[in-house]
Design an enzyme around this catalytic site. Structure first.
Site, PDB file in Angstrom:
ATOM      1  N   HIS A 109     -48.677  -5.527  42.701  1.00 16.80           N
ATOM      2  CA  HIS A 109     -48.111  -4.251  42.546  1.00 16.80           C
ATOM      3  C   HIS A 109     -47.719  -3.950  43.520  1.00 16.80           C
ATOM      4  CE1 HIS A 109     -52.117  -2.557  42.444  1.00 16.80           C
ATOM      5  NE2 HIS A 109     -51.426  -1.989  43.708  1.00 16.80           N
ATOM      6  N   HIS A 143     -46.128  -0.094  45.391  1.00 13.48           N
ATOM      7  CA  HIS A 143     -46.181   1.381  45.340  1.00 13.48           C
ATOM      8  C   HIS A 143     -44.802   1.724  45.349  1.00 13.48           C
ATOM      9  CE1 HIS A 143     -50.434   2.600  44.428  1.00 13.48           C
ATOM     10  NE2 HIS A 143     -50.955   1.352  45.370  1.00 13.48           N
TER      11      HIS A 143
HETATM   12  P1  5GP Z   1     -54.073   0.540  44.696  1.00 17.66           P
HETATM   13  O1  5GP Z   1     -55.081   1.007  44.906  1.00 17.66           O
HETATM   14  O2  5GP Z   1     -54.808  -1.222  43.575  1.00 17.66           O
HETATM   15  O3  5GP Z   1     -52.894   0.341  45.946  1.00 17.66           O
HETATM   16  O4  5GP Z   1     -53.092   1.197  43.329  1.00 17.66           O
HETATM   17  C1  5GP Z   1     -53.474   0.931  42.043  1.00 17.66           C
HETATM   18  C2  5GP Z   1     -52.975   2.083  41.631  1.00 17.66           C
HETATM   19  O5  5GP Z   1     -53.290   1.872  40.154  1.00 17.66           O
HETATM   20  C3  5GP Z   1     -53.479   3.589  42.458  1.00 17.66           C
HETATM   21  O6  5GP Z   1     -52.573   4.283  43.131  1.00 17.66           O
HETATM   22  C4  5GP Z   1     -54.135   4.361  40.525  1.00 17.66           C
HETATM   23  O7  5GP Z   1     -53.543   5.588  41.120  1.00 17.66           O
HETATM   24  C5  5GP Z   1     -53.092   3.321  39.686  1.00 17.66           C
HETATM   25  N1  5GP Z   1     -53.838   3.205  38.879  1.00 17.66           N
HETATM   26  C6  5GP Z   1     -55.205   3.035  38.455  1.00 17.66           C
HETATM   27  N2  5GP Z   1     -55.884   3.016  36.985  1.00 17.66           N
HETATM   28  C7  5GP Z   1     -54.707   3.406  36.311  1.00 17.66           C
HETATM   29  C8  5GP Z   1     -54.161   3.982  34.871  1.00 17.66           C
HETATM   30  O8  5GP Z   1     -54.889   3.154  33.909  1.00 17.66           O
HETATM   31  N3  5GP Z   1     -52.658   3.925  34.599  1.00 17.66           N
HETATM   32  C9  5GP Z   1     -52.221   4.323  34.969  1.00 17.66           C
HETATM   33  N4  5GP Z   1     -51.040   4.562  35.260  1.00 17.66           N
HETATM   34  N5  5GP Z   1     -52.058   3.707  37.035  1.00 17.66           N
HETATM   35  C10 5GP Z   1     -53.292   3.727  37.388  1.00 17.66           C
END
Ligand code: 5GP
Ligand code: ZN
Length: 138
Positions: free
Chosen positions: A102, A104
């Site tokens: 993903h 951001h």
């Molecule tokens: P990472 O930490 O892997 O870069 O980003 C994962 C992102 O996914 C985090 O910013 C977290 O808030 C978001 N996230 C985690 N679970 C969910 C979910 O069930 N729904 C949504 N909309 N965002 C999520």
């Protein structure tokens, strides 16, 4: 298309988990982050499961980058953002917590207090919904 039955973002793609979707095309979807770092924080993901930057299909990566730019433009025009951070975390040591690739897309506002890494905390659903309404549509 690759799917991981244990992946929450694959469930969001399939509509098995709810999300506030703000953009989609053949290869990608974008939806609001549940714990926004700033007002309007969204995530762009390929529909196909890939663990991270190392595994993502190059065409999906291209499509996700273009989608992130599309959303960034809307953030500047519609949310009054003054800038945008695009962030990808590849690997737990780089802060990745969800292992479906993903990007951001984080709108930045003059003088906002955000420092990296941000500490995720649940956002207010009404505020997330309002920002989603402003970002939806071409
Ligand atoms: P990472 O930490 O892997 O870069 O980003 C994962 C992102 O996914 C985090 O910013 C977290 O808030 C978001 N996230 C985690 N679970 C969910 C979910 O069930 N729904 C949504 N909309 N965002 C999520
Ligand atoms: Zn997945």
């Amino acid at each position: 298309m690759a799917v991981d039955p244990d992946c929450i973002f694959c469930k969001i793609v399939a509509g098995e988990l709810p999300s506030r979707r703000v953009d989609e095309d053949e290869r990608t979807i974008a939806f609001m982050d549940i714990s926004p770092a700033t007002r309007g924080h969204a995530l762009v993901i390929p529909r196909a499961h890939a663990r991270d930057l190392m595994e993502v299909d190059p065409e999906d990566l291209r499509a996700a980058a273009v989608a992130a730019k599309r959303l960034a433009e809307r953030m500047l025009r519609r949310l009054g953002a003054d800038g945008v951070n695009l962030i990808n975390s590849c690997g737990a040591e780089a802060w990745q917590t969800v292992f479906h690739f993903h990007i951001h897309v984080i709108p930045r506002y003059a003088g906002d207090p955000l420092k990296l890494p941000w500490v995720p905390a649940p956002g207010r659903p009404d505020q997330i919904a309002q920002a989603a309404r402003e970002l939806q549509g071409p």
